[in-house]
Design an enzyme around this catalytic site. Sequence first.
Site, short mmCIF file in Angstrom:
data_model
loop_
_atom_site.label_atom_id
_atom_site.label_comp_id
_atom_site.label_asym_id
_atom_site.label_seq_id
_atom_site.Cartn_x
_atom_site.Cartn_y
_atom_site.Cartn_z
CD GLN A 9 -2.99 -1.12 2.26
OE1 GLN A 9 -3.26 -2.18 2.81
NE2 GLN A 9 -3.58 0.01 2.63
NE ARG A 29 -14.03 0.46 3.11
CZ ARG A 29 -14.40 -0.03 1.94
NH1 ARG A 29 -14.39 -1.32 1.73
NH2 ARG A 29 -14.77 0.78 0.98
CB CYS A 30 -10.54 2.19 10.45
SG CYS A 30 -9.51 2.41 11.88
CD GLU A 53 -9.63 4.23 5.89
OE1 GLU A 53 -9.58 5.28 6.57
OE2 GLU A 53 -8.66 3.60 5.52
#
Length: 806
Positions: A237, A384-385, A760
Amino acid sequence: MNDMTPTREQREAKLEGMGCKRKRVEDIRFTQGRGQYVDDVKLPGMLHGDFVRSPYAHARVKSINTEKALKVPGVLAVITAETLKTVNLAWMPTLAGDVQMVLADGKVLFQNQEVAFVVATDRYTADDGINAVEVEYEQLEPQIDPFTAMDPGAPVLREDLTGKNTGAHGPRKHHNHIFEWTVGDKDLTDAAFRKADVTIKEMISYHRTHPSPLETCQSLCSFDKIKGELTIYGTFQAPHVVRTVVALIAKIPEHKIHVIAPDIGGGFGNKVGVYPGYVCSAVASIVTGKPVKWVEDRIENLTSTSFARDYHMTTEIAATKEGKVTGLRVHVLADHGAFDACADPSKWPAGFMNIVTGSYDFPVAHLAVDGVYTNKAPGGVAYRCSFRVTEAAYCIERAMDILAQKLGMDPAELRLKNFIKAEQFPYQSALGWEYDSGDYHTAMKQMMEKVDYAGLRKEQAEKREAFRRGETREIMGLGVSFFTEIVGAGPSKNCDILGIAMFDSCEIRLHPTGSGVARVGTKSQGQGHETTWAQIIATEIGIPADDITVEEGNTDTAPYGLGTYGSRSTPVAGAAIAMAARKIKAKAQMIAAYKLEVHEDDLEWDIDGFRVKGLPEKVLGMKDICWIAYNAPPPGMEPGLEAVSYYDPPNMTYPFGAYLCVMDIDVDTGVYKVRRFYALDDCGTRINPMIIEGQVHGGLTEAFAIAMGQEIRYDDTGNVMSGSFMDFFIPTAVETPKWETDFTVTPSPHHPIGAKGVGESPNVGGVPCFSNAVNDAFSFLGSTHIQMPHDYWRNWQAAKALGVVG
Ligand code: CDP
């Protein structure tokens, strides 16, 4: 204007700029099976590596015998910690300032920990080699429960830290303690609790789960001995960070390292960390002189790469009897597993957990977090945060419902009473953040109106009466959640990774015929950057989005950036893109002024070019300007039309949203049905409404999974009980509810295009919404808080505990 002259609307439509539901350009290759993922890359002479892993959660490794494995035809090498010690890589630094074994060095600390790396001509042979490696273990007492990890008699997990009373984040209180992090004013908060009319206290747990992207973690390393160059293809990422970290650790000059993250099949935080597989495939390539590929299987992914959450939050709110909150006190016990490998910016051992005051105007607050070691896999990624925002939102949103219940108030009314008001922005929170903008009342009221909140509550009251009369066995829950996110890490003064400042970048190069390429420091894992980045450029400089190629993920070509996670791409790289485009526009304006023979100030921008103010027929389009920039620039001006921007944001962005879930639960079976789910998101300026909707659908589906069943569970001996998709809940189209989406637009005042992140948000707001629905359903039976995940079995158990089933 003749009939052939395009109208303003046609010119604008042709650009497919911001606000347009432009179709995702990357999907052309994804839907035809033409994506290029790491496992699609095949290099000549490529070998395959795979791990011998520990069956035990805590054991001493007495010996590793590789003799038989090396005799398996096709096995070329077996790498152990002893091999890695010769290149000083037996342990590696973690993102959280701890160290982690690459391969078992005397001990194993979690089930499926990497013990040895077998390199063979193909994956099957590597597996035969794994089965032939003989490891002698002596089992040790495992420490699984974080609540007893700091008991005086708890086993010592990290023998390497013996005698070290200070860690990366200050003093350690116990041999299994990692850090204590406190924020806020304790004395003032304690005083608010002493004065409060009403207080609540609840231990709110956010269980351990895992991002489980479709594509697992993988790498392919190729070391060229002649050139002394290392090429790494990987599911990264943040490719540039990988390059710098490899340069620092492996002592290979950074310009001789080429990191390429090709297409990535989902990341969700799982592909931020550094894993032993990456290190071992690089070392194996150096040792064998051949390219070496490592591809995780699903069980390995779920059980050994970064988990998420595992926060146990003792939460207290002080309030007046009218329901005005006066103080918040939270203690978190954070289970970090065997090594502190949390993916947070360096200064934030508990990420942005201090956003726990949420959307409410708490005058005082205090947060304390204790991190502990246990015999579980390391990690602590932001699934996802944005760095523990999800935990924070869950904590405050559950707690607000519990307070509403105690006060006998409606949860939505309690929220409206305590929201930060629109005129209070920029708002300084009690735990140190400056919220950039928001209009919470409008969003909440829009949600309540659209779903007919009052009508739903009436229906619920009637259903409860029917249940009491024995006419139905179904209970109805209304889950309300209102969240504030904090995304866009970050201002470099606040955020760095291992000392690398967190900014982002974009380089735009326009070609003479009016098309161009934009290279960006982020890395899409499915979010559609190739589509949306071009839309920003289209609006900024009037070149159609279709004429801009977006490239990410190759450190040789993309400018240095910190990558994609924590919904930071739009807030940071999105700003860099706009700023690079504006630099191009400034040069284009000089060119247009020269060609149109006017002063620059006499020009105005008009969709796709410049026009002379007051003379609408005197225009020069961007396409023509591109040609002139290369072939006939004004005297003294350098030819070419390109620009680069490195953007260090002045603040984070603060998206928010109002969600509602309507759920029915059958108390006799625990079976639930999500009857309705409404999600209103405010992410400021909306670049691509269709992509935003996709992001919201995806995030809500993951939130649904987490709240309603998804969990990494361990038994008392440290066995992972949910290590495959047989036991780890991944909702399919069958289980997934229908989503209703909505929005308001409150632009970020400091972002060049006013955009905030969105990827997110639905996970942050969704999890408390589902959980509040379940808790709301049971509340009239006397329940205050039921821990997640709320699967059928646990729902049935809750009903049983409340005495409504036999
Ligand atoms: O960092 P990440 O890409 O995961 O998250 P993001 O910045 O929230 O962006 C996710 C996707 O939504 C990207 O394609 C963005 O361009 C798009 N988006 C948008 O269209 N408008 C916004 N205000 C925010 C994001």
